[in-house]
Design a protein around this motif. Structure first.
Motif, short mmCIF file in Angstrom:
data_model
loop_
_atom_site.label_atom_id
_atom_site.label_comp_id
_atom_site.label_asym_id
_atom_site.label_seq_id
_atom_site.Cartn_x
_atom_site.Cartn_y
_atom_site.Cartn_z
N PRO A 143 -1.23 3.34 -13.03
CA PRO A 143 -2.08 2.85 -11.95
C PRO A 143 -2.53 1.42 -12.24
N GLU A 144 -2.51 0.55 -11.24
CA GLU A 144 -2.89 -0.84 -11.41
C GLU A 144 -4.28 -1.08 -10.83
N VAL A 145 -5.09 -1.83 -11.55
CA VAL A 145 -6.44 -2.16 -11.09
C VAL A 145 -6.33 -3.13 -9.93
N ILE A 146 -6.94 -2.77 -8.78
CA ILE A 146 -6.93 -3.67 -7.62
C ILE A 146 -8.34 -4.00 -7.14
N LEU A 184 0.85 -1.18 0.00
CA LEU A 184 0.00 0.00 0.00
C LEU A 184 0.88 1.24 0.00
N ASN A 185 1.32 1.61 -1.18
CA ASN A 185 2.15 2.80 -1.37
C ASN A 185 1.58 3.63 -2.51
N GLY A 186 1.83 4.94 -2.47
CA GLY A 186 1.47 5.78 -3.60
C GLY A 186 0.09 6.38 -3.49
N THR A 187 -0.68 6.29 -4.59
CA THR A 187 -1.98 6.95 -4.68
C THR A 187 -3.08 5.94 -4.97
N LEU A 188 -4.15 6.00 -4.19
CA LEU A 188 -5.36 5.24 -4.47
C LEU A 188 -6.30 6.09 -5.32
N TYR A 189 -6.81 5.50 -6.41
CA TYR A 189 -7.82 6.17 -7.23
C TYR A 189 -9.09 5.34 -7.18
N LEU A 211 -11.18 0.52 -8.76
CA LEU A 211 -10.23 0.99 -7.76
C LEU A 211 -8.82 0.70 -8.26
N TYR A 212 -7.97 1.72 -8.22
CA TYR A 212 -6.60 1.62 -8.73
C TYR A 212 -5.61 1.98 -7.63
N LEU A 213 -4.40 1.47 -7.78
CA LEU A 213 -3.29 1.86 -6.94
C LEU A 213 -2.12 2.23 -7.85
N LYS A 214 -1.61 3.44 -7.68
CA LYS A 214 -0.45 3.89 -8.45
C LYS A 214 0.74 4.09 -7.52
N ASP A 215 1.76 3.29 -7.72
CA ASP A 215 3.02 3.48 -7.01
C ASP A 215 4.06 3.95 -8.02
N GLN A 216 4.47 3.06 -8.89
CA GLN A 216 5.36 3.41 -9.98
C GLN A 216 4.73 2.94 -11.29
#
Length: 508
Positions: free
Chosen positions: A183-186, A160-165, A175-180
């Protein structure tokens, strides 16, 4: 030959124009494209408890504070905290910029109104910075609760790092998570069976909260933002016009409607963009929802919007894709839309009315033919594959009958545009060609000449041609803004999340 000493130009055939690719870009939650609605900016807060009221749902309360320009939520006991930050919009994107998280708990967003038990919460559960699950929790008006996992693509090593969209899409979410990188679909969900957030009552009464549930731990947040965004892909690009089909050039810019992609057919949003045609400066200007006076605000797309100079109002035709959110009760159809207010800017709602074109029909382009005193619509109907047809009527919003087509070739992104002094019909296809037809009888003219078309040997080719003839004074006479059909990675199930944007200049 000449007229008043000015040489006459021969009529150009559109299959003779040579389109050269100038630029390409995919917009993915671009920060400079976000239209802000609300948020939490810790470095600008004075009076936290007044600006962002805090609700503690358990007997023990977390400690909420601002430290080093970060919002900090800390607890050594089991707590659940909601921090208000704005109203509610069913097609907005909500994001959390995380600075750090320690311990065990959950973070996300909660949407609810006052004086009601109804509440929707989307949260990511974590344990020592590793994501354990993504959950949807819903409490109905009677206080009955439902909770389910909406996780996709999670592994035991997802941090759980970075930005949640959280991209809200009326009847669903992603729901996405962008670290590097991208953004990845989670997580993703179709929640329409639980709650239909397209209802006006939720736009009017719901409010948005940062949700933090802690067993024991600490979360630090740099920023929370709620805004209208360009999402992860754009498609269905259509120039806004006047009633006669001529391009609407305002402030030196062309104006476009584009589908902001969510996930599947009922999840897209009608965006409005502008661009100076001499450069590549695409700008998100607004979002349009559609009101059929049944209590819902619908996210229809593939619209053609025009300004009627005679009636001095905004009109158009859109495609009723939102029916797929409730397909057992609704039918896909074209809708006539109008607005007294300029719908290009900010958050807009246009009236929408069915006008008898029901079925698998889409991609409409409408204009008033003053020579024939008729309104005409070029669209495509699914008859063994999508095929272009032309319909006409004495009225812009009723009484249409087919007068030409269907054509032999697969068709998509059907549009009418003036080349020289004549109108032509254009359509993409599944045949790795953009076809050109005469107007209004749809006789074959040829295909569009492009270097570097927006596809390759393996990608889909049913793009929207979107050719526009420019007035004198530009270094080129024609411009085309197209998209590809490459879907965003990581979606589960039906996926229409294409694409990137491609700019072409056309030369005779």
């Amino acid at each position: 030959m000449s007229l008043y000493g000015i040489p006459l130009q021969a009529q150009t055939s559109p299959d003779e124009i040579k389109f050269t690719r100038q630029a390409s870009k995919r917009l993915v939650f671009d920060e400079d494209q976000t239209i802000p609605l609300a948020g939490i900016w810790p470095e600008k807060i004075t009076g936290l408890s007044v600006m962002h009221p805090i609700t503690h749902n358990f007997p023990d309360s977390s400690k909420v504070s601002i430290k080093s320009d970060q919002l900090t939520v800390q607890s050594q006991a089991k707590t659940e905290t909601n921090i208000w930050f704005g109203g509610f919009n069913p097609v907005a994107t909500y994001s959390i910029d995380l600075a750090s998280c320690f311990g065990k708990g959950a973070i996300g967003f909660s949407f609810s109104g006052t004086n009601t038990k109804e509440q929707l919460t989307i949260k990511v559960k974590f344990n020592e910075q590793k994501i354990e699950d993504a959950r949807l929790h819903f409490t109905d008006k009677d206080g009955m609760s439902t909770e389910e996992s909406i996780a996709v693509n999670l592994s035991e090593n997802t941090s759980l790092n970075g930005t949640l969209y959280l991209q809200m899409l009326g009847s669903g979410l992603v729901l996405y998570l962008k670290d590097q990188g991208l953004p990845e679909v989670i997580g993703q969900s179709d929640f329409n069976a639980l709650i239909d957030l397209r209802k006006k009552e939720y736009l009017h009464a719901f409010q948005s909260h940062l949700y933090v549930g802690l067993d024991s731990g600490e979360i630090k947040i740099d920023r929370v933002l709620m805004g209208l965004t360009a999402g992860v892909g754009l498609a269905d690009i259509r120039a806004i016009t006047y009633e006669d089909g001529s391009p609407f050039l305002d402030q030196g810019r062309l104006w476009y409607t584009m589908s902001i992609r969510g996930r599947a057919l009922p999840h897209h949003v009608q965006g409005v963009f502008s661009m100076n045609p001499s450069v590549f400066d695409i700008k998100l200007e607004g979002v349009i929802l559609f009101d059929r006076k049944d209590g819902l605000l619908r996210n229809e797309v593939a619209s053609h919007i025009f300004f009627d100079r005679k009636d001095k109002d905004w009109k158009g035709i859109t495609t009723g894709f939102s029916a797929y959110a409730n397909i057992e009760k609704e039918k896909k159809q074209l809708l006539a839309v109008r607005s007294d207010r300029d719908p290009r800017f900010g958050f807009s709602v246009m009236e929408a009315v069915p006008f008898g074109v029901v079925g698998d029909v889409e991609d409409p382009h409408i204009l008033y033919d003053s020579e024939e005193s008729k309104w005409r619509i070029l669209t495509c109907v699914n008859e063994g594959g999508y095929k272009a047809i032309v319909m006409e009527s004495d009225h812009w919003n009723k009484g249409y009958v087919k007068i030409a087509g269907p054509v032999a070739h697969n068709s998509t992104g059907t549009s009418i545009q003036k080349i020289g002094d004549r109108l032509y019909c254009f359509s993409g296809s599944s045949e790795r060609e953009i076809f050109i037809y005469t107007y209004p009888d749809l006789k074959g003219v040829g295909t569009l000449k492009m270097d570097l078309p927006p596809w390759d040997e393996v990608s889909g080719t049913r793009v929207w041609p979107n050719v526009v003839q420019l007035p004198e004074g530009y270094p080129f006479r024609y411009v085309a803004l197209m998209m590809d059909r490459i879907n965003y990675p990581g979606m589960a199930g039906p996926n229409w999340t294409y694409g990137a944007l491609y700019l072409y200049h056309g030369y005779e």
